[in-house]
Design a protein around this motif. Sequence first.
Motif, PDB file in Angstrom:
ATOM      1  N   ALA A 237     -18.047  19.247  52.597  1.00  0.00           N
ATOM      2  CA  ALA A 237     -17.585  20.387  51.800  1.00  0.00           C
ATOM      3  C   ALA A 237     -16.222  20.869  52.286  1.00  0.00           C
ATOM      4  CB  ALA A 237     -18.599  21.522  51.855  1.00  0.00           C
ATOM      5  N   LEU A 238     -16.076  21.022  53.616  1.00  0.00           N
ATOM      6  CA  LEU A 238     -14.810  21.513  54.162  1.00  0.00           C
ATOM      7  C   LEU A 238     -13.696  20.484  53.991  1.00  0.00           C
ATOM      8  CD1 LEU A 238     -16.644  23.756  55.237  1.00  0.00           C
ATOM      9  CD2 LEU A 238     -15.462  23.609  57.411  1.00  0.00           C
ATOM     10  N   VAL A 239     -14.003  19.218  54.206  1.00  0.00           N
ATOM     11  CA  VAL A 239     -12.981  18.181  54.039  1.00  0.00           C
ATOM     12  C   VAL A 239     -12.572  18.074  52.574  1.00  0.00           C
ATOM     13  CG1 VAL A 239     -12.488  15.705  54.245  1.00  0.00           C
ATOM     14  CG2 VAL A 239     -13.691  16.899  56.086  1.00  0.00           C
ATOM     15  N   MET A 240     -13.525  18.132  51.654  1.00  0.00           N
ATOM     16  CA  MET A 240     -13.195  18.076  50.227  1.00  0.00           C
ATOM     17  C   MET A 240     -12.256  19.207  49.838  1.00  0.00           C
ATOM     18  SD  MET A 240     -17.050  17.157  48.921  1.00  0.00           S
ATOM     19  CE  MET A 240     -16.832  17.619  47.196  1.00  0.00           C
ATOM     20  N   GLY A 241     -12.592  20.433  50.260  1.00  0.00           N
ATOM     21  CA  GLY A 241     -11.757  21.571  49.917  1.00  0.00           C
ATOM     22  C   GLY A 241     -10.369  21.456  50.507  1.00  0.00           C
ATOM     23  N   ALA A 242     -10.280  21.030  51.766  1.00  0.00           N
ATOM     24  CA  ALA A 242      -8.984  20.884  52.426  1.00  0.00           C
ATOM     25  C   ALA A 242      -8.148  19.789  51.755  1.00  0.00           C
ATOM     26  CB  ALA A 242      -9.180  20.584  53.903  1.00  0.00           C
ATOM     27  N   CYS A 243      -8.806  18.710  51.332  1.00  0.00           N
ATOM     28  CA  CYS A 243      -8.084  17.622  50.665  1.00  0.00           C
ATOM     29  C   CYS A 243      -7.393  18.108  49.392  1.00  0.00           C
ATOM     30  CB  CYS A 243      -9.040  16.482  50.314  1.00  0.00           C
ATOM     31  SG  CYS A 243      -9.451  15.407  51.701  1.00  0.00           S
TER      32      CYS A 243
ATOM     33  N   ARG B 208     -11.145  13.678  45.795  1.00  0.00           N
ATOM     34  CA  ARG B 208     -10.290  14.843  46.017  1.00  0.00           C
ATOM     35  C   ARG B 208      -8.889  14.449  46.487  1.00  0.00           C
ATOM     36  NH1 ARG B 208     -12.687  19.946  46.398  1.00  0.00           N
ATOM     37  NH2 ARG B 208     -14.663  19.898  45.233  1.00  0.00           N
ATOM     38  N   ILE B 209      -8.773  13.434  47.316  1.00  0.00           N
ATOM     39  CA  ILE B 209      -7.472  13.065  47.879  1.00  0.00           C
ATOM     40  C   ILE B 209      -6.753  12.048  47.003  1.00  0.00           C
ATOM     41  CG2 ILE B 209      -8.172  11.119  49.348  1.00  0.00           C
ATOM     42  CD1 ILE B 209      -5.887  14.092  50.391  1.00  0.00           C
ATOM     43  N   GLY B 210      -7.453  11.547  45.969  1.00  0.00           N
ATOM     44  CA  GLY B 210      -6.812  10.649  45.014  1.00  0.00           C
ATOM     45  C   GLY B 210      -6.816   9.189  45.394  1.00  0.00           C
TER      46      GLY B 210
ATOM     47  N   GLY C 147      -9.223  15.492  42.336  1.00  0.00           N
ATOM     48  CA  GLY C 147      -7.794  15.526  42.555  1.00  0.00           C
ATOM     49  C   GLY C 147      -7.337  16.752  43.310  1.00  0.00           C
ATOM     50  N   SER C 148      -6.021  16.906  43.384  1.00  0.00           N
ATOM     51  CA  SER C 148      -5.418  17.939  44.227  1.00  0.00           C
ATOM     52  C   SER C 148      -4.919  19.113  43.414  1.00  0.00           C
ATOM     53  CB  SER C 148      -4.251  17.339  45.010  1.00  0.00           C
ATOM     54  OG  SER C 148      -3.557  18.325  45.725  1.00  0.00           O
TER      55      SER C 148
END
Length: 572
Positions: free
Chosen positions: A129-135, A284-286, A561-562
């Motif tokens: 969850a945290l990595v997805m949001g940060a990405c 999330r990061i593409g 995506g971002s």
Amino acid sequence: MKQENSLRSSNWFARGGKDGFIYRAWLKKQGIPSHELEGKPIIGICNTWSELTPCNSHFRELAEAVKRGVLEAGGYPLEFPVMSLGETLIKPTAMLYRNLVSMDVEESIRANPLDGVVLLCGCDKTTPALVMGACSVNIPTIVVSGGAMLTGRHRGHSIGTSDIWRFSEDVRAGRMSNEELAMAEAGMCRSDGHCAVMGTASTMACMVESLGLSLPQNAAIPAPDAARKVLSQLSGNEIVKMVCENRRLSDILTRESFENAIRVNAAIGGSTNFVIHLLAIAGRIGIELNLQDMDTFSANIPLIANLQPSGSYFMEDLYYAGGLPAVMNALLQHLHTDCMTANGKTIGANYADAVSYNKEVISTLEDPFNAVSGIVVLKGNICEDGAVIKPSAASPHLMQHTGKAVVFEDIDDYKKRIDDPALEVDENSILVLKNVGPKGYPGMPEVGNLGLPAKLLARGITDMVRISDGRMSGTGFGTVVLHVSPEAAAGGNLAIIQEGDVITLDVHQRRLYADITPEEIARRKAAWKPVYPQSTRGYVQLYQQHVEQAHLGADLDFLKGSSGSQVTRDSH
């Protein structure tokens, strides 16, 4: 140190007039002088501490260690909370809220004057969850995991979360008393930290290290070990350097780093939940990543870490044997060694000198603990878009199996009937559970490793083929087919499987299919109607309307995506 106007936070704190006055004055209220805010990298510490998340109960101490590191390196730390997910307590399932937490993290980072962020993660869903949001924001980011708890003890034996499933079956079969179960309960969780085995929490910690998002040794240091605080302080040092060098998530998370993570996951016997979380992070990061990649890039990697539930040892033992660095060193010939990591060094540079100190725990490619490993992706007329199975946790004699389906329409149907003496089932049957996928439950709970019928347990049967559109705890084991996609609630073919249908699982051929003609499938689907409970309000309704299927990572379709780090409006 970067110039003041190159820092994202300068858009807040370097302003003159009314705007700068407001931004600075309210932080001065906390005793923070101006010189700490102007020209220094402002580092956010995203903390998932909560008394409702026992795995993360020690994060206040870790946050203080991170702060020391940030201050030491010339930055200024500001800690902030986000929603915390404890798999142990949250109902109906923490997975329902993974995407919600990712939204919380994304908006908290973007909306605030942060130049870099440290993610404090522990229990299963907090890490993805945290990595997805940060990405989605893509500023300099480093992960600090909470670490596993010390190995449990019961009557002279080491125990961990995987034993819960064994104890439960023993109680149901009459081999273990409730009194002894209570004694085992008292010895299970002996310290701070998440599950002591290679469950999902430990898998996620290994995932972020193998992706390059943390410092080396992050994955395996036990939560109570002083080295965990040292690593936290060093991570505070490192995030300031990352800001100064503008080393962002997109610089670390390349296609090659994802391939590395898949191979490492195979070697450690990581959780099947790895699949769904890694796919979501890639989205999330593409990075283009698909379900089949999970099979392709793990296919030739043996199991070299002898850890429960696929093996015998615990995360504490992994650390003493050399930790994840020793595992990655053994895999270097299969890894993209030029991938950049959070500390500015490559995978090759970070892990070239790592050593295994215990070959019983961390073996070699030439003499692996188990030649069978990884995640196998199945296809067939039950799982049109795929399903997964973890061979290292399955029974060899069931890897090719044909049997008649015993079908449970939902989890309540299962609970009502599984121990009924009249249930028509034997050890050759295949248990099928529907409507526990992303939309159907909702949230895709960890109920896929169904407990076996009591009358079979009493006969000494310990495993059967089980199929569902749900997930399984990373601490679980058995011949369990998971993440069937499309799920039953979305009208996948799983929805029309009936009692008595003949099903064949062939792991070697990557096949899962029912002996049903296309014409019969079409006839049944024409008569099918959704039966799952549909929410009419709030986040759960939003989730059910927008969640993608498991083979895509079960993210919300509008979060792919971002969003970037720009704030589009200024309230002042």
